[in-house]
Design a protein around this motif. Structure first.
Motif, mmCIF file in Angstrom:
data_model
loop_
_atom_site.group_PDB
_atom_site.id
_atom_site.type_symbol
_atom_site.label_atom_id
_atom_site.label_comp_id
_atom_site.label_asym_id
_atom_site.label_seq_id
_atom_site.Cartn_x
_atom_site.Cartn_y
_atom_site.Cartn_z
ATOM 1 N N GLU A 213 -12.873 -30.420 -17.549
ATOM 2 C CA GLU A 213 -13.863 -30.784 -18.550
ATOM 3 C C GLU A 213 -14.528 -32.117 -18.246
ATOM 4 O O GLU A 213 -15.675 -32.353 -18.656
ATOM 5 C CB GLU A 213 -13.200 -30.849 -19.934
ATOM 6 N N ASN A 214 -13.833 -32.997 -17.533
ATOM 7 C CA ASN A 214 -14.332 -34.350 -17.300
ATOM 8 C C ASN A 214 -14.549 -34.647 -15.820
ATOM 9 O O ASN A 214 -14.504 -35.804 -15.407
ATOM 10 C CB ASN A 214 -13.346 -35.367 -17.898
ATOM 11 N N ILE A 215 -14.807 -33.606 -15.050
ATOM 12 C CA ILE A 215 -14.925 -33.769 -13.605
ATOM 13 C C ILE A 215 -16.091 -34.689 -13.227
ATOM 14 O O ILE A 215 -16.083 -35.298 -12.158
ATOM 15 C CB ILE A 215 -15.079 -32.385 -12.921
ATOM 16 N N GLY A 216 -17.076 -34.834 -14.093
ATOM 17 C CA GLY A 216 -18.209 -35.707 -13.805
ATOM 18 C C GLY A 216 -18.034 -37.133 -14.268
ATOM 19 O O GLY A 216 -18.968 -37.939 -14.165
ATOM 20 N N ARG A 251 -6.429 -35.317 -4.339
ATOM 21 C CA ARG A 251 -6.902 -34.191 -3.515
ATOM 22 C C ARG A 251 -7.380 -33.047 -4.388
ATOM 23 O O ARG A 251 -8.402 -32.416 -4.094
ATOM 24 C CB ARG A 251 -5.786 -33.725 -2.579
ATOM 25 N N TYR A 252 -6.664 -32.769 -5.466
ATOM 26 C CA TYR A 252 -7.074 -31.678 -6.350
ATOM 27 C C TYR A 252 -8.446 -31.963 -6.950
ATOM 28 O O TYR A 252 -9.320 -31.088 -6.969
ATOM 29 C CB TYR A 252 -6.044 -31.482 -7.458
ATOM 30 N N VAL A 253 -8.636 -33.184 -7.462
ATOM 31 C CA VAL A 253 -9.918 -33.553 -8.068
ATOM 32 C C VAL A 253 -11.046 -33.434 -7.053
ATOM 33 O O VAL A 253 -12.114 -32.879 -7.341
ATOM 34 C CB VAL A 253 -9.852 -34.978 -8.642
ATOM 35 N N THR A 254 -10.803 -33.935 -5.848
ATOM 36 C CA THR A 254 -11.841 -33.889 -4.818
ATOM 37 C C THR A 254 -12.179 -32.460 -4.440
ATOM 38 O O THR A 254 -13.356 -32.092 -4.324
ATOM 39 C CB THR A 254 -11.385 -34.667 -3.566
ATOM 40 N N GLN A 255 -11.154 -31.615 -4.251
ATOM 41 C CA GLN A 255 -11.400 -30.220 -3.877
ATOM 42 C C GLN A 255 -12.153 -29.477 -4.972
ATOM 43 O O GLN A 255 -13.039 -28.660 -4.688
ATOM 44 C CB GLN A 255 -10.075 -29.514 -3.579
ATOM 45 N N TYR A 256 -11.803 -29.763 -6.211
ATOM 46 C CA TYR A 256 -12.492 -29.098 -7.317
ATOM 47 C C TYR A 256 -13.953 -29.519 -7.359
ATOM 48 O O TYR A 256 -14.856 -28.701 -7.557
ATOM 49 C CB TYR A 256 -11.788 -29.415 -8.632
#
Length: 310
Positions: A213-216, A251-256
């Motif tokens: 929801e807050n990836i940006g 890594r998870y955040v970056t890949q997503y």
């Protein structure tokens, strides 16, 4: 894993319906936008893998458990599973198992002929992603409607036949058939009430949903903020996340993020700078560096290869 052209599909779903597992570490990337396999397994010797594509799995024979993030869900003949990109998947096989795996990427679904069709597809993919990622991904969803079960089974059989025969326009037909399957699955997710389980969500699931929801907003994804948000020690956040996902939080955040960039490059008219701003990259140069690091090519080159809008 082998492809068996002489496969047969079950005539109907057995044992009371279809089970769909929507879940969130070794990586596996799809070589082509669409693949279909039929495989026989007596045992699963690999560790669970993170797959960077959608996958629809139908169990043709056998029984056991589908392993996702150290959770085990039973399967039997007739069970159908849908997995989304970055899900970690494995098998705990109890009796010899034969399954059909339909694998595809957003690029495959986003192959459109007109700008209007491309925009509609991009909007549909965003809605679909929102539904699936907000569903309780650590529990099973049983599709109760027998007609929905029959339709999905029939469409998977049609997908298999189209892929094996490869008649004219088969790729276009595959895309439409997969869209039909996903629409039925998303309808069942929505009907069970996405928000009803919010308070009962496992902690790791709530963290994953918060990230999506807050990836940006990078400031909301920092260790300190997540620790305060979920009442964890800052020193434990990373350890907890790795325990349940098999990879680091960063890594998870970056890949997503990179996966969302790929989707927008292929399916939207947004400029690279606009995509960078929407997803919280420092600037276009930052996005270019990260994207090239994970994909080996620039965003503009990826957009060109995917047939996206310039």
């Amino acid at each position: 894993m082998s492809k068996l052209p002489g496969m047969t599909m079950p005539d109907q779903i057995q044992n009371g319906g279809i089970f769909v597992l929507l879940q969130v570490m070794e990586q596996k990337v799809l070589d082509r936008p669409f693949e279909l396999y039929v495989a026989d397994m007596d045992c699963w010797e690999q560790r669970p893998l993170v797959y960077h594509f959608f996958e629809i799995v139908q169990i043709l024979e056998g029984s056991g458990y589908r392993e996702v993030n150290n959770n085990h869900f039973p399967y039997q003949k007739g069970s159908i599973f849908l997995f989304t990109p970055l899900d970690c998947r494995g098998f705990d096989i109890r009796t010899p198992t034969r399954f059909c795996s339909v694998r595809f990427s957003e690029v495959f679904l986003g192959q459109c002929r007109t700008a209007g069709e491309k925009e509609r597809t991009a909007q549909w993919l965003r809605q679909l992603e929102n539904i699936f990622f907000h569903h309780n991904r650590f529990r099973e969803l049983k599709i109760q409607n027998p007609e929905d079960c029959r339709m999905i089974t029939g469409w998977i059989q049609n997908i298999t036949e189209e892929y094996l025969r490869k008649p004219p326009l088969y790729e276009e037909n595959l895309k439409h058939l997969i869209t039909l399957v996903l629409n039925i699955l998303s309808r069942n997710v929505s009907e069970q009430g996405i928000k009803d389980h919010a308070k009962d969500e496992p902690l790791i699931n709530r963290i994953l949903l918060y990230i999506h929801e807050n990836i940006g907003f990078p400031e909301k994804l920092r260790i300190g903020h997540l620790a305060r948000r979920f009442n964890l020690s800052p020193n434990y956040v990373g350890e907890y996340f790795r325990k349940f996902t098999g990879e680091s939080l960063q890594r998870y955040v970056t890949q997503y993020k990179i996966r969302l960039v790929e989707q927008r490059l292929a399916n939207s008219p947004l400029t690279i700078g606009q995509i960078a701003g929407e997803l919280g990259f420092t600037d276009e140069s930052h996005l270019n560096r990260q994207f090239r690091k994970y994909n080996g090519l620039s965003p503009s080159a990826y957009r060109k290869s995917a047939g996206g809008s310039r």
